[in-house]
Write a protein that holds these residues in place. Structure first.
Motif, mmCIF file in Angstrom:
data_model
loop_
_atom_site.group_PDB
_atom_site.id
_atom_site.type_symbol
_atom_site.label_atom_id
_atom_site.label_comp_id
_atom_site.label_asym_id
_atom_site.label_seq_id
_atom_site.Cartn_x
_atom_site.Cartn_y
_atom_site.Cartn_z
ATOM 1 N N UNK A 25 0.859 -1.182 0.000
ATOM 2 C CA UNK A 25 0.000 0.000 0.000
ATOM 3 C C UNK A 25 0.890 1.225 0.000
ATOM 4 N N UNK A 26 0.530 2.205 -0.797
ATOM 5 C CA UNK A 26 1.347 3.415 -0.921
ATOM 6 C C UNK A 26 0.456 4.637 -0.947
ATOM 7 N N UNK A 27 0.932 5.720 -0.368
ATOM 8 C CA UNK A 27 0.166 6.950 -0.375
ATOM 9 C C UNK A 27 1.066 8.162 -0.472
ATOM 10 N N UNK A 28 0.642 9.133 -1.244
ATOM 11 C CA UNK A 28 1.327 10.424 -1.317
ATOM 12 C C UNK A 28 0.495 11.396 -0.489
ATOM 13 N N UNK A 29 1.039 11.821 0.651
ATOM 14 C CA UNK A 29 0.337 12.708 1.584
ATOM 15 C C UNK A 29 0.858 14.129 1.424
ATOM 16 N N UNK A 30 -0.051 15.064 1.252
ATOM 17 C CA UNK A 30 0.309 16.479 1.131
ATOM 18 C C UNK A 30 -0.284 17.224 2.318
ATOM 19 N N UNK A 31 0.565 17.936 3.052
ATOM 20 C CA UNK A 31 0.127 18.647 4.252
ATOM 21 C C UNK A 31 -0.637 19.914 3.866
ATOM 22 N N UNK A 32 -1.778 19.680 3.214
ATOM 23 C CA UNK A 32 -2.602 20.774 2.729
ATOM 24 C C UNK A 32 -4.041 20.289 2.636
ATOM 25 N N UNK A 73 -5.195 -3.753 -9.066
ATOM 26 C CA UNK A 73 -4.942 -2.842 -7.959
ATOM 27 C C UNK A 73 -6.054 -1.832 -7.772
ATOM 28 N N UNK A 74 -5.952 -1.074 -6.691
ATOM 29 C CA UNK A 74 -6.907 -0.008 -6.398
ATOM 30 C C UNK A 74 -6.159 1.314 -6.316
ATOM 31 N N UNK A 75 -6.798 2.365 -6.803
ATOM 32 C CA UNK A 75 -6.235 3.711 -6.679
ATOM 33 C C UNK A 75 -7.364 4.671 -6.338
ATOM 34 N N UNK A 76 -7.095 5.603 -5.446
ATOM 35 C CA UNK A 76 -8.120 6.559 -5.040
ATOM 36 C C UNK A 76 -7.446 7.726 -4.334
ATOM 37 N N UNK A 77 -8.249 8.631 -3.803
ATOM 38 C CA UNK A 77 -7.721 9.800 -3.088
ATOM 39 C C UNK A 77 -8.803 10.358 -2.195
ATOM 40 N N UNK A 78 -8.402 11.177 -1.227
ATOM 41 C CA UNK A 78 -9.367 11.883 -0.390
ATOM 42 C C UNK A 78 -8.746 13.169 0.105
ATOM 43 N N UNK A 79 -9.619 14.132 0.403
ATOM 44 C CA UNK A 79 -9.212 15.421 0.954
ATOM 45 C C UNK A 79 -9.810 15.562 2.339
ATOM 46 N N UNK A 83 -5.125 17.655 5.362
ATOM 47 C CA UNK A 83 -4.202 17.077 4.380
ATOM 48 C C UNK A 83 -4.964 16.391 3.262
ATOM 49 N N UNK A 84 -4.229 16.059 2.197
ATOM 50 C CA UNK A 84 -4.764 15.344 1.050
ATOM 51 C C UNK A 84 -3.929 14.092 0.843
ATOM 52 N N UNK A 85 -4.570 12.995 0.433
ATOM 53 C CA UNK A 85 -3.847 11.746 0.223
ATOM 54 C C UNK A 85 -4.254 11.112 -1.101
ATOM 55 N N UNK A 86 -3.254 10.730 -1.891
ATOM 56 C CA UNK A 86 -3.447 9.962 -3.116
ATOM 57 C C UNK A 86 -2.846 8.585 -2.857
ATOM 58 N N UNK A 87 -3.638 7.526 -2.961
ATOM 59 C CA UNK A 87 -3.151 6.235 -2.499
ATOM 60 C C UNK A 87 -3.499 5.103 -3.462
ATOM 61 N N UNK A 88 -2.754 4.020 -3.318
ATOM 62 C CA UNK A 88 -2.974 2.837 -4.144
ATOM 63 C C UNK A 88 -2.573 1.597 -3.358
#
Length: 408
Positions: A25-32, A73-79, A83-88
């Motif tokens: 599992x991987x996620x790109x987290x942005x502190x925004x 696989x699965x890919x999604x995101x949430x705000x 913060x915001x997260x783009x994950x798979x």
């Protein structure tokens, strides 16, 4: 064990190796998040989340979706508000490809004007959908009541008025100011290889943008009220109280308190309102913790005829708890429930990835599971009662009712 490495540009990579798993599992987290927005920008963070899925210089939106479908696989995101997260999540042998696609979306989104206008309409429909679900909308109204002068009280989705002012140029400018290396964490958990970590560093470790320091204004809780009438079969009620921040040393004490009030099927609210009186199908409480404050909220949905009774039972129950109604057995049971929930989360790579990413982003530190269990064990009846007395006073109230009526 959780390991953090900092790239030369300041971006952090957090990894947790779990060799007996077959997924990553991987996620790109942005502190925004939405609380970083100015009033005229409300909803722009969530708009960016949508646009990053609408195609890059080398992949269309359909191709992004197809690439993950092809590898199962699965890919999604949430705000969120902070913060915001783009994950798979993919099988381990597809991890390098998956993070390559995530990086492409993160850096090379086209912001095509035609797609931009279509996505604006999609989000307007999302706002309408939320407003059509009163059990969701009542929570949005509660946040407006609790923090009317602070961006944390504004809706994450934005409004029709603010969305109308967004352009691709404004989106890019906002991303340039907020999507910076120091604001970004890449979190991975599962059967991680050294090659995957090298790949992540090669994809994310070189981009440079000028840092824009955060300037949060501490939210001041307001115990006001909101009454909204709309076409609905049930009435919906939310009560809001101040809570604790993520960094507060008493965070587990307030979590135990929430469990006892309405955080489980054995909680006081569930047993009294649903099981004993049959006043509601859905009744619960929750605690939301942020970097500098928190909120304790209670929700119940019932017929309009029973709304006044349900509200009175909730307030009476809280008064009873404040008068010494919490027992040592309830404290013990709630602590065990928390520990069980924590340990069950260890069986999910997604849960571990998300936990590690949030902690690095918002706290800048990682506690071992043993340390957390120790802190939960240290929760005491005396401290829980002290927090109950301090936090649960005059509530903010949000009500949605199916016809014109005065506040109950």
């Amino acid at each position: 064990m959780v390991t953090t490495q900092t790239c030369k540009n300041g971006l952090r990579i957090v990894s947790e190796q779990i060799p007996h798993f077959h997924s990553v599992a991987m996620g790109v987290f942005v502190n925004n998040g939405s609380r970083d927005e100015l009033p005229e920008e409300n909803g722009i963070t969530h708009f960016i989340e949508h646009m990053l899925f609408k195609g890059t210089d080398s992949r269309t939106a359909k191709e992004i979706a197809r690439e993950f479908d092809r590898i199962g696989g699965d890919i999604n995101a949430y705000t969120s508000k902070e913060y915001t997260c783009y994950y798979a999540k993919v099988l381990d042998h597809h991890a390098e490809h998956a993070v390559t696609v995530l990086a492409d979306m993160f850096f090379n989104s086209q912001m095509d004007p035609e797609e931009f206008d279509k996505e604006r309409q999609v989000i307007l429909e999302e706002i309408s959908m939320t407003e059509d679900m009163p059990d969701d909308d009542v929570h949005e109204q509660l946040w407006r009541v609790m923090y009317p002068q602070n961006s944390i009280g504004a809706p994450i989705l934005g409004t029709a008025e603010t969305l109308a002012g967004f352009t691709p140029e404004k989106i890019r400018d906002y991303m340039d100011r907020h999507y910076t290396p120091a604001n970004t964490v890449v979190s991975v958990a599962g059967n991680i290889t050294p090659a995957l970590l090298e790949k992540i560093e090669s994809l994310f470790g070189d981009f440079e943008k000028e840092e824009s320091p955060k300037k949060y204004e501490l939210p001041n809780f307001t115990s006001g009220y909101s009454l909204k009438n709309k076409e609905t079969e049930q009435g919906h009620l939310c009560l809001g109280y101040p809570g604790l921040s993520l960094n507060d040393p008493d965070i587990y004490n307030v979590t135990v308190l929430n469990n006892i009030i309405g955080g489980s099927m054995s909680s006081r609210l569930f047993q009294e309102i649903r099981e004993k009186r049959g006043l509601a199908y859905s009744i619960f409480s929750y605690h939301s913790a942020y970097s500098d404050h928190g909120t304790l909220a209670i929700y119940g949905g019932t017929s309009d005829e029973q709304m006044a009774e349900m509200q009175q039972v909730i307030l009476s129950l809280l008064k009873e708890l404040k008068n010494g109604g919490i027992t040592e057995q309830e404290i013990t049971d709630s602590k065990e429930q928390l520990k069980g929930s924590l340990m069950l989360g260890l069986e999910s790579t997604s849960a571990r990835m998300s936990r590690n990413g949030r902690h690095e982003l918002l706290l800048g530190k990682h506690q071992s599971y043993e340390e957390v269990l120790t802190q939960i064990d240290q929760v005491s009846l005396e401290k829980v009662m002290e927090l109950l007395e301090i936090l649960v006073e005059t509530p903010a109230i949000s009500i949605i009712r199916p016809k014109e009526a005065s506040l109950v």
